[in-house]
Design a protein around this motif. Structure first.
Motif, PDB file in Angstrom:
ATOM      1  N   GLU A   1      17.484   6.246  56.752  1.00 48.62           N
ATOM      2  CA  GLU A   1      16.059   6.003  56.558  1.00 48.62           C
ATOM      3  C   GLU A   1      15.434   7.353  56.246  1.00 48.62           C
ATOM      4  O   GLU A   1      15.649   8.327  56.967  1.00 48.62           O
ATOM      5  N   LEU A   2      14.683   7.449  55.178  1.00 47.72           N
ATOM      6  CA  LEU A   2      14.182   8.715  54.654  1.00 47.72           C
ATOM      7  C   LEU A   2      13.293   9.481  55.627  1.00 47.72           C
ATOM      8  O   LEU A   2      13.531  10.659  55.897  1.00 47.72           O
ATOM      9  N   ILE A   3      12.254   8.856  56.160  1.00 49.07           N
ATOM     10  CA  ILE A   3      11.306   9.549  57.036  1.00 49.07           C
ATOM     11  C   ILE A   3      12.009  10.051  58.292  1.00 49.07           C
ATOM     12  O   ILE A   3      11.819  11.198  58.715  1.00 49.07           O
ATOM     13  N   GLU A   4      12.835   9.201  58.889  1.00 44.80           N
ATOM     14  CA  GLU A   4      13.586   9.613  60.087  1.00 44.80           C
ATOM     15  C   GLU A   4      14.488  10.797  59.790  1.00 44.80           C
ATOM     16  O   GLU A   4      14.580  11.740  60.585  1.00 44.80           O
ATOM     17  N   SER A   5      15.167  10.771  58.668  1.00 45.81           N
ATOM     18  CA  SER A   5      16.092  11.842  58.328  1.00 45.81           C
ATOM     19  C   SER A   5      15.361  13.154  58.041  1.00 45.81           C
ATOM     20  O   SER A   5      15.799  14.225  58.481  1.00 45.81           O
ATOM     21  N   ILE A   6      14.251  13.092  57.311  1.00 43.91           N
ATOM     22  CA  ILE A   6      13.473  14.311  57.056  1.00 43.91           C
ATOM     23  C   ILE A   6      12.966  14.889  58.377  1.00 43.91           C
ATOM     24  O   ILE A   6      13.030  16.100  58.604  1.00 43.91           O
ATOM     25  N   THR A   7      12.479  14.033  59.267  1.00 44.01           N
ATOM     26  CA  THR A   7      11.990  14.485  60.584  1.00 44.01           C
ATOM     27  C   THR A   7      13.100  15.206  61.344  1.00 44.01           C
ATOM     28  O   THR A   7      12.896  16.311  61.869  1.00 44.01           O
ATOM     29  N   LYS A   8      14.261  14.588  61.396  1.00 44.38           N
ATOM     30  CA  LYS A   8      15.394  15.159  62.139  1.00 44.38           C
ATOM     31  C   LYS A   8      15.868  16.480  61.516  1.00 44.38           C
ATOM     32  O   LYS A   8      16.061  17.473  62.223  1.00 44.38           O
ATOM     33  N   GLN A   9      16.047  16.487  60.202  1.00 45.65           N
ATOM     34  CA  GLN A   9      16.546  17.698  59.551  1.00 45.65           C
ATOM     35  C   GLN A   9      15.530  18.844  59.614  1.00 45.65           C
ATOM     36  O   GLN A   9      15.914  20.011  59.773  1.00 45.65           O
ATOM     37  N   ALA A  10      14.254  18.532  59.496  1.00 49.00           N
ATOM     38  CA  ALA A  10      13.230  19.582  59.614  1.00 49.00           C
ATOM     39  C   ALA A  10      13.286  20.197  61.013  1.00 49.00           C
ATOM     40  O   ALA A  10      13.230  21.423  61.166  1.00 49.00           O
ATOM     41  N   ALA A  11      13.417  19.361  62.043  1.00 53.16           N
ATOM     42  CA  ALA A  11      13.505  19.874  63.418  1.00 53.16           C
ATOM     43  C   ALA A  11      14.743  20.757  63.588  1.00 53.16           C
ATOM     44  O   ALA A  11      14.669  21.821  64.216  1.00 53.16           O
ATOM     45  N   GLU A  12      15.861  20.326  63.033  1.00 52.81           N
ATOM     46  CA  GLU A  12      17.097  21.117  63.132  1.00 52.81           C
ATOM     47  C   GLU A  12      16.951  22.477  62.465  1.00 52.81           C
ATOM     48  O   GLU A  12      17.580  23.444  62.876  1.00 52.81           O
ATOM     49  N   GLN A  13      16.109  22.555  61.435  1.00 57.20           N
ATOM     50  CA  GLN A  13      15.893  23.803  60.715  1.00 57.20           C
ATOM     51  C   GLN A  13      14.697  24.590  61.261  1.00 57.20           C
ATOM     52  O   GLN A  13      14.319  25.618  60.704  1.00 57.20           O
ATOM     53  N   GLY A  14      14.090  24.085  62.342  1.00 59.45           N
ATOM     54  CA  GLY A  14      12.958  24.770  62.956  1.00 59.45           C
ATOM     55  C   GLY A  14      11.671  24.665  62.170  1.00 59.45           C
ATOM     56  O   GLY A  14      10.765  25.482  62.335  1.00 59.45           O
ATOM     57  N   ILE A  15      11.535  23.659  61.341  1.00 60.14           N
ATOM     58  CA  ILE A  15      10.340  23.484  60.514  1.00 60.14           C
ATOM     59  C   ILE A  15       9.380  22.535  61.226  1.00 60.14           C
ATOM     60  O   ILE A  15       9.717  21.386  61.475  1.00 60.14           O
ATOM     61  N   THR A  16       8.201  23.038  61.574  1.00 62.18           N
ATOM     62  CA  THR A  16       7.186  22.187  62.210  1.00 62.18           C
ATOM     63  C   THR A  16       5.991  21.923  61.306  1.00 62.18           C
ATOM     64  O   THR A  16       5.352  20.882  61.412  1.00 62.18           O
ATOM     65  N   ASP A  17       5.673  22.873  60.431  1.00 60.53           N
ATOM     66  CA  ASP A  17       4.566  22.727  59.492  1.00 60.53           C
ATOM     67  C   ASP A  17       5.042  23.223  58.135  1.00 60.53           C
ATOM     68  O   ASP A  17       5.602  24.320  58.042  1.00 60.53           O
ATOM     69  N   ALA A  18       4.839  22.404  57.093  1.00 55.86           N
ATOM     70  CA  ALA A  18       5.363  22.772  55.776  1.00 55.86           C
ATOM     71  C   ALA A  18       4.719  21.937  54.690  1.00 55.86           C
ATOM     72  O   ALA A  18       4.140  20.885  54.951  1.00 55.86           O
ATOM     73  N   ALA A  19       4.893  22.416  53.456  1.00 57.18           N
ATOM     74  CA  ALA A  19       4.521  21.634  52.280  1.00 57.18           C
ATOM     75  C   ALA A  19       5.795  21.011  51.727  1.00 57.18           C
ATOM     76  O   ALA A  19       6.811  21.686  51.581  1.00 57.18           O
ATOM     77  N   ILE A  20       5.737  19.723  51.456  1.00 54.48           N
ATOM     78  CA  ILE A  20       6.814  19.066  50.720  1.00 54.48           C
ATOM     79  C   ILE A  20       6.346  19.105  49.267  1.00 54.48           C
ATOM     80  O   ILE A  20       5.508  18.300  48.851  1.00 54.48           O
ATOM     81  N   VAL A  21       6.828  20.090  48.526  1.00 52.55           N
ATOM     82  CA  VAL A  21       6.311  20.316  47.177  1.00 52.55           C
ATOM     83  C   VAL A  21       6.893  19.347  46.162  1.00 52.55           C
ATOM     84  O   VAL A  21       6.308  19.128  45.106  1.00 52.55           O
ATOM     85  N   ALA A  22       8.037  18.765  46.478  1.00 54.43           N
ATOM     86  CA  ALA A  22       8.626  17.737  45.625  1.00 54.43           C
ATOM     87  C   ALA A  22       9.567  16.897  46.464  1.00 54.43           C
ATOM     88  O   ALA A  22      10.248  17.413  47.365  1.00 54.43           O
ATOM     89  N   LEU A  23       9.593  15.621  46.185  1.00 59.42           N
ATOM     90  CA  LEU A  23      10.529  14.690  46.822  1.00 59.42           C
ATOM     91  C   LEU A  23      10.942  13.720  45.726  1.00 59.42           C
ATOM     92  O   LEU A  23      10.095  13.026  45.156  1.00 59.42           O
ATOM     93  N   ILE A  24      12.234  13.719  45.408  1.00 61.63           N
ATOM     94  CA  ILE A  24      12.726  12.854  44.343  1.00 61.63           C
ATOM     95  C   ILE A  24      13.927  12.068  44.839  1.00 61.63           C
ATOM     96  O   ILE A  24      14.590  12.475  45.792  1.00 61.63           O
ATOM     97  N   GLY A  25      14.191  10.954  44.207  1.00 64.08           N
ATOM     98  CA  GLY A  25      15.374  10.202  44.554  1.00 64.08           C
ATOM     99  C   GLY A  25      15.254   8.748  44.160  1.00 64.08           C
ATOM    100  O   GLY A  25      14.322   8.338  43.462  1.00 64.08           O
ATOM    101  N   ALA A  26      16.232   7.984  44.632  1.00 63.10           N
ATOM    102  CA  ALA A  26      16.256   6.546  44.395  1.00 63.10           C
ATOM    103  C   ALA A  26      16.483   5.862  45.730  1.00 63.10           C
ATOM    104  O   ALA A  26      17.335   6.286  46.519  1.00 63.10           O
ATOM    105  N   ILE A  27      15.704   4.824  45.989  1.00 66.79           N
ATOM    106  CA  ILE A  27      15.758   4.146  47.277  1.00 66.79           C
ATOM    107  C   ILE A  27      16.063   2.665  47.091  1.00 66.79           C
ATOM    108  O   ILE A  27      15.931   2.132  45.990  1.00 66.79           O
ATOM    109  N   ASP A  28      16.471   2.026  48.172  1.00 66.70           N
ATOM    110  CA  ASP A  28      16.845   0.616  48.116  1.00 66.70           C
ATOM    111  C   ASP A  28      15.721  -0.329  48.542  1.00 66.70           C
ATOM    112  O   ASP A  28      15.695  -1.483  48.128  1.00 66.70           O
ATOM    113  N   SER A  29      14.829   0.135  49.397  1.00 68.99           N
ATOM    114  CA  SER A  29      13.678  -0.654  49.844  1.00 68.99           C
ATOM    115  C   SER A  29      12.670   0.312  50.449  1.00 68.99           C
ATOM    116  O   SER A  29      13.031   1.431  50.830  1.00 68.99           O
ATOM    117  N   PHE A  30      11.406  -0.131  50.549  1.00 75.45           N
ATOM    118  CA  PHE A  30      10.392   0.789  51.057  1.00 75.45           C
ATOM    119  C   PHE A  30       9.166   0.055  51.554  1.00 75.45           C
ATOM    120  O   PHE A  30       8.929  -1.106  51.210  1.00 75.45           O
TER     121      PHE A  30
END
Length: 142
Positions: free
Chosen positions: A10-39
């Motif tokens: 799940e995209l939002i959950e994964s971004i949340t988890k990976q940002a925390a692992e990288q110590g990112i609490t505040d940031a700009a998501i300047v681009a987000l690209i991809g293909a998804i199955d449902s939303f």
């Protein structure tokens, strides 16, 4: 810049988890690209900019988006291209990725992103039900 890649998740959950692992609490998501199955996205109904109408789409889509991470939580606005040369946009709440991938290009902020009390950034979970036109999930088939 950090690159967060999501596959079979799940995209939002994964971004949340990976940002925390990288110590990112505040940031700009300047681009987000991809293909998804449902939303699931939300938009504001006419006449009430404080309400949110949720629409879920069991459709594959090509995605482009930008946003921010505030206090560790992604806040993303996306445009989805679906079959028939149509687009669906809004505040992204969920996006399931099983077939393809997504990549978020993230620039951490050196300053904490403060949200004034009179501003609203939607982070809440999608309600199971609710009054019509205010938080209801519409199972929309395009």
């Amino acid at each position: 810049m950090h690159v967060i890649e999501v596959r079979k998740a799940e995209l939002i959950e994964s971004i949340t988890k990976q940002a925390a692992e990288q110590g990112i609490t505040d940031a700009a998501i300047v681009a987000l690209i991809g293909a998804i199955d449902s939303f699931t996205v939300s938009t504001n109904p006419v006449g009430d900019p404080t309400a949110h109408t949720y629409s879920s789409y069991p459709l594959p889509a090509e995605m482009t988006a930008t946003g921010e991470i505030v206090e560790g939580k992604p806040h993303i606005h996306a445009v989805m291209a679906v079959q028939g040369d149509r687009v669906i946009g809004g505040h992204l709440h969920k996006a399931r990725i099983d077939t393809s991938f997504a990549r978020a290009y993230v620039i951490p902020s050196e300053r904490h992103v403060a949200v004034p009390a009179d501003e609203q950034i939607v982070f809440e979970e999608i309600p199971d039900d609710g009054p019509p036109g205010r938080g209801r999930i519409n199972d929309t088939r395009v």
